[in-house]
Design a protein around this motif. Structure first.
Motif, short mmCIF file in Angstrom:
data_model
loop_
_atom_site.label_atom_id
_atom_site.label_comp_id
_atom_site.label_asym_id
_atom_site.label_seq_id
_atom_site.Cartn_x
_atom_site.Cartn_y
_atom_site.Cartn_z
N PHE A 5 39.30 116.95 -14.43
CA PHE A 5 38.26 117.97 -14.27
C PHE A 5 38.83 119.39 -14.19
N SER A 6 40.13 119.53 -14.33
CA SER A 6 40.76 120.83 -14.08
C SER A 6 40.26 121.91 -15.04
N HIS A 7 40.14 121.58 -16.33
CA HIS A 7 39.73 122.59 -17.31
C HIS A 7 38.25 122.97 -17.12
N ALA A 8 37.41 121.98 -16.87
CA ALA A 8 35.99 122.26 -16.64
C ALA A 8 35.80 123.08 -15.37
N ALA A 9 36.56 122.76 -14.33
CA ALA A 9 36.46 123.50 -13.07
C ALA A 9 36.90 124.95 -13.27
N ALA A 10 37.98 125.14 -14.02
CA ALA A 10 38.47 126.50 -14.27
C ALA A 10 37.46 127.30 -15.11
N ALA A 11 36.87 126.64 -16.10
CA ALA A 11 35.85 127.32 -16.93
C ALA A 11 34.64 127.70 -16.09
N ALA A 12 34.21 126.79 -15.22
CA ALA A 12 33.07 127.07 -14.36
C ALA A 12 33.36 128.23 -13.42
#
Length: 254
Positions: free
Chosen positions: A134-141
């Motif tokens: 989930f790291s990329h989605a969390a960073a994008a969010a």
């Protein structure tokens, strides 16, 4: 300090919601209010025919035995006593593209925020057959949330983010994709000889569109789609005005 309410439809124990909350904490005071069990594909349902309960699991994390829409309303009225500065719903395990947003509990968490006048974001990412990263989605969010907190979001607009597998190439502003929606219902027989049914996911036959959310994630970008609760078809409204319906007596329609 900005107050940020985080919810989802995968349930309070999903890793995605806690990755999201952790990414948002540098931006403000985060409270997680999520369904106690998975509530995927529940749409914008609101529980009206039974009581709801809220339980604190640990500091800043609460579960509600209801829907994402319930969670937003209970969180706002009973934990905040007023509107937060931002609502973020996710991270959903699986895309919410095109007209799938109408079924999504994740998107509906943000939709409820928009209806209440709170800047809101829904976050979904590609489904995985193995462990989720989930790291990329969390960073994008977090990046989008920081922009929204800084610049605001004109009501009643809210944002739907879809994040592809792996490291995204960047962001794309998108429209909802369109597809040929075909309902698949699988009929089976139980041990007592009675039929039962499973509603399967629709076929992903997406229509080509250079600016669609589907095309963006297919090309490796985070799609950012502005949505709104108003479902009025203004083009059809203008066409219907030429029919003179407003001047037609109701008794003539019988």
């Amino acid at each position: 300090m900005p107050r940020i309410l985080v919810t989802n439809d995968d349930g309070v124990h999903s890793e995605g919601i806690h990755a999201l909350a952790a990414a948002l904490r540098p931006l403000g005071d985060v409270i997680v209010v999520a369904p106690h069990i998975e509530a995927s594909a529940i749409g914008h349902a609101l529980t009206l025919r039974r009581p709801l309960r809220i339980e604190q699991l640990r500091d800043g994390v609460y579960e509600v035995d209801g829907t994402p829409t319930d969670c937003v309303n209970i969180g706002i009225t009973k934990l905040y006593g007023g509107l937060p500065d931002l609502i973020v719903s996710g991270i959903n395990k699986g895309y919410n593209l095109g007209d799938d947003v109408t079924y999504s509990g994740t998107v509906s968490g943000a939709l409820e925020g928009a209806l209440l006048g709170v800047p809101s974001i829904a976050v979904s990412q590609a489904r995985s057959t193995g462990a989720y990263d989930f790291s990329h989605a969390a960073a994008a969010a977090a990046a989008i949330a920081a922009r929204v907190l800084r610049d605001g979001l004109a009501p009643p607009t809210f944002l739907s983010l879809n994040v592809p597998s792996g490291k995204p190439k960047g962001f794309k502003l998108t429209v909802q994709a369109k597809r040929n929606h075909i309902t698949i219902v699988d009929e089976r027989c139980d041990p007592r000889g009675k039929n039962y049914y499973w509603i399967e996911e629709g076929e992903n036959d997406w229509e080509p569109h250079d600016r669609s959310d589907f095309q963006a994630v297919r090309d490796g970008y985070v799609s950012v789609t502005p949505l709104q609760p108003d479902m009025t078809d203004y083009k059809a409204l203008a066409a219907l005005e030429t029919l003179g319906l407003e001047e037609t007596p109701c008794d003539s329609l019988a």
